[in-house]
Design an enzyme around this catalytic site. Structure first.
Site, PDB file in Angstrom:
ATOM      1  N   GLU A 130       0.828  -1.211   0.000  1.00 18.86           N
ATOM      2  CA  GLU A 130       0.000   0.000   0.000  1.00 18.86           C
ATOM      3  C   GLU A 130       0.860   1.259   0.000  1.00 18.86           C
ATOM      4  OE1 GLU A 130      -2.944  -0.184  -0.847  1.00 18.86           O
ATOM      5  OE2 GLU A 130      -3.355  -2.295  -0.443  1.00 18.86           O
ATOM      6  N   HIS A 133       1.929   2.027  -3.354  1.00 18.04           N
ATOM      7  CA  HIS A 133       0.937   2.798  -4.111  1.00 18.04           C
ATOM      8  C   HIS A 133       1.073   4.295  -3.803  1.00 18.04           C
ATOM      9  CE1 HIS A 133      -1.112  -0.376  -6.106  1.00 18.04           C
ATOM     10  NE2 HIS A 133      -1.665  -0.926  -5.034  1.00 18.04           N
ATOM     11  N   HIS A 139       0.219  -1.778  -9.992  1.00 20.81           N
ATOM     12  CA  HIS A 139       0.472  -3.205  -9.839  1.00 20.81           C
ATOM     13  C   HIS A 139       1.505  -3.700 -10.843  1.00 20.81           C
ATOM     14  CE1 HIS A 139      -3.533  -3.642  -7.584  1.00 20.81           C
ATOM     15  NE2 HIS A 139      -2.525  -3.378  -6.769  1.00 20.81           N
ATOM     16  N   CYS A 140       2.366  -4.589 -10.353  1.00 20.49           N
ATOM     17  CA  CYS A 140       3.519  -5.033 -11.122  1.00 20.49           C
ATOM     18  C   CYS A 140       3.228  -6.420 -11.708  1.00 20.49           C
ATOM     19  CB  CYS A 140       4.732  -5.100 -10.189  1.00 20.49           C
ATOM     20  SG  CYS A 140       6.218  -5.707 -10.976  1.00 20.49           S
ATOM     21  N   CYS A 167      10.445  -1.764  -9.755  1.00 26.46           N
ATOM     22  CA  CYS A 167       9.636  -0.972  -8.830  1.00 26.46           C
ATOM     23  C   CYS A 167      10.528  -0.221  -7.843  1.00 26.46           C
ATOM     24  CB  CYS A 167       8.645  -1.869  -8.086  1.00 26.46           C
ATOM     25  SG  CYS A 167       7.321  -2.507  -9.135  1.00 26.46           S
TER      26      CYS A 167
HETATM   27 ZN   LIG Z   1      -2.536  -2.802  -4.811  1.00 28.69          ZN
HETATM   28 ZN   LIG Z   2       7.549  -4.808  -9.351  1.00 27.95          ZN
END
Ligand SMILES: [Zn+2]
Ligand SMILES: [Zn+2]
Lengths: 176, 447
Positions: A130, A133, A139-140, A167
């Protein structure tokens, strides 16, 4: 200086949980994590028949706090969104508020003996997810990445507990 | 993605949710508003509320076809509009869900729909295969003598119209065998209608199979064609045939004999011409002995029998299949994985595969995500970790009740997954709650 606050809301788990979350979050986002004394009553967001609390309502309450920086509410209540039967967590994408519920992360919920280790692993993953985010991550696709979409506890278990390199780079870029 | 709903809270929560999935999300509060936005740009996905004041979702759906024919449309319904939602499927909606929706399910639904659309497009663009022109179905991949025998039987049976009973453990690919038979038969231009008898509660089974007339029971607001009718001129594939209750067995037997039936609540009889292929992982002879299956139905469906061997008995196929799935998933995820290490192949071949091909497929799908190119290593094969005593499994007594073998099987899988319930449930292809209940029922415990 503290840049991420944990806010317990009707949290029934032992207080260690908050420390685990802090220990999990700090190195990933390079932040100092502090504890915000709980002052929110959940009654306004509680759905009488569903016996759940509206995650969107919680976020709006968090945003109304006198600017504390990034804040993650942690609750034992079951969360929902008007259109969904439940959610495990919710966050403002690129914003400064997020909430995670432990309600569906307990083994007991599924008729198994309590398992603190598993609860810890799941809660830390969801907290990182979270807050990810809040750092603008969506989302990955990598199933090993903690930002992989996870709407069920199965998904939470099956994904990894760290940000994938891509990420992680996105978070670093945002930090500047 | 476009979200169309007159309720602000629904629009907002869906918009936030899907932005986190990386979608560009627009929202419209009414039908006209939605159509206006679609004129500006086409949308990949449209989530469409059925009940809105003014122009309702059905009307929007009808017009949407002209503006944005490629959109994947999912109808959102409230309780009580489900019959309308079924209508929507007929005029091009991809699926429907009742609010409030299970978030997990909606995510999967959309992903699957987009994947399907992408593969349809690809098929549309690619120069068609020289013969037949059918899309390449998921094929049986096998080299072992056991599967060669299965292939030989498929070929010899396909042309005739005989009823076939396919037997084999779960995950062995019984539906693939049924599809192969259908594809090679004269009926291949018509549909193969697959129906899992075990997945539907007994109370709904008859209406699913036979269809119903308007008003046949509460909630039946329009006529609905059942599976038997849908399979007209094609093939009807009934999986888990052993789970049907005795009452429905009587009805089904009559249909198989006469190819005639009446819809529930209907007066006139309907004729449908289909070939029947059944499948089961149960011991039907035992069910007959226990009077849980009618003997006459058993004889009717057991005209010709194909046994699909468990994966562990298919010499050489593990390697073949592992490489096959590796290639498929590597292409799909665009990961530069070329092969498995010799160690990984050896480990796969040592494993007993209680979940059969399906388990191998799932394991490779996961491995492709975990592995570092170019090779898949042993550590990427999750669930293989604790290699089980193969010999113990192979020599397990054949006798014993279904419950005993279920218990043993669940325990084996749990141990392999180191009691990670989520993983075990995935391998077993049941949901966690069912698995928990079974763990309780059998009193299973780790160590
Ligand atoms: Zn999520
Ligand atoms: Zn990722």
């Amino acid at each position: 200086m503290t840049d991420l606050w944990l806010l317990p809301l009707a949290l029934r788990e032992p207080p260690e949980l908050l420390r685990w979350l802090a220990d999990g979050l700090a190195p990933v986002f390079h932040v100092e994590v502090g504890l915000l004394p709980s002052e929110l009553a959940l009654e306004g967001g509680r759905h009488p028949r569903r016996r759940q609390v509206d995650a969107g309502w919680i976020l709006s309450q968090l945003l109304g706090l006198p600017d504390p920086g990034l804040v993650l509410a942690v609750t034992s209540e079951d969360l929902y969104l008007p259109v969904f039967t439940y959610v495990i967590g919710e966050a403002c994408l690129g914003g400064r508020a997020a909430v995670v519920s432990t309600h569906r992360l307990h083994e007991e919920r599924y008729g198994l003996p309590p398992n603190m280790e598993r609860l810890r692993a799941r809660a830390v993953k969801e907290a990182i997810h979270e807050i990810g985010h809040c750092h603008g991550l969506v989302h990955c696709p990598s199933g090993a990445c903690v930002m992989h979409s996870s709407s069920s506890v199965e998904d939470v278990d099956n994904k990894g507990h760290e940000l994938c390199p891509e990420c992680a780079r996105a978070v670093a870029r945002r930090r500047g | 993605m476009l979200i169309v709903d007159d309720e602000l809270s629904i629009r907002d929560s869906l918009r936030h949710w899907f932005r986190k999935d990386g979608y560009d999300v627009a929202a419209a509060e009414s039908g006209p508003d939605a159509l206006r936005q679609m004129e500006g740009e086409p949308f990949d996905v449209v989530l469409l509320d059925i009940k809105m004041p003014g122009m309702d979702g059905m009307e929007v759906l009808r017009r949407l076809h002209e503006l944005s024919p490629d959109s994947v449309v999912i109808m959102l319904t409230a309780h009580g509009t489900i019959e309308t939602a079924v209508e929507a499927l007929k005029i091009g909606a991809c699926d429907y869900r009742t609010k409030p929706i299970d978030p997990d399910e909606l995510g999967r639904l959309i992903t699957r729909a987009l994947e399907e659309r992408a593969s349809q497009r690809q098929r549309g663009k690619a120069p068609g295969p020289v013969s037949g022109g059918k899309p390449p179905a998921e094929e049986i991949v096998a080299a072992s003598p056991q599967m060669q025998e299965v292939a030989r039987m498929i070929d010899s049976l396909a042309e005739s119209d005989v009823t076939v009973l396919i037997r084999g453990d779960s995950g062995t690919g019984k539906e693939l065998v049924a599809r192969a038979i259908h594809e090679r038969s004269a009926r291949h231009v018509f549909p193969l209608v697959a129906f899992n008898c075990g997945a539907i509660p007994e109370s709904l089974l008859e209406s699913e199979l036979f269809g119903h007339e308007r008003g046949a029971f509460t909630g039946a607001q329009s006529r609905r064609r059942g599976k038997l009718e849908q399979a007209d001129h094609g093939t009807l594939f009934l999986d888990e045939i052993g789970t049907i209750g005795l009452r429905t067995q009587v009805e089904l037997l009559r249909v198989l004999e006469t190819k005639e039936f009446t819809r529930i609540g209907g007066q006139t009889s309907v004729h449908s011409d289909f070939r029947v292929i059944c499948a089961t992982n149960q011991d039907l002879e035992e069910l007959v002995a226990k009077k849980e299956m009618r003997e006459d139905l058993y004889f009717r469906i057991n005209v010709f029998r194909i046994d699909v061997p468990p994966l562990r008995e298919r010499a050489g196929d593990v390697t073949l299949l592992a490489r096959h799935f590796l290639k498929v998933f590597a292409e799909k995820t665009e990961r530069a994985l070329t092969d498995l290490t010799p160690d990984a192949l050896a480990a796969l071949n040592r494993y007993a595969w209680p979940g059969n091909v399906r388990e191998l497929r799932n394991m490779m799908e996961r491995a492709v995500l975990l592995a570092t190119p170019p090779l898949v290593q042993v550590k990427d094969l999750v669930g293989l970790g604790a290699t089980l005593p193969t010999s113990a499994r192979a020599e397990a007594p054949l006798a014993g009740s279904l419950a005993e073998s279920e218990r043993a099987h669940i325990l084996t899988v749990l141990c392999q997954c180191e009691w990670n319930i989520s993983q075990a449930a995935r391998v077993l292809e049941i949901d966690r709650v069912t698995l928990y209940n079974k763990i309780k029922k059998y009193g299973l415990r780790s160590e």
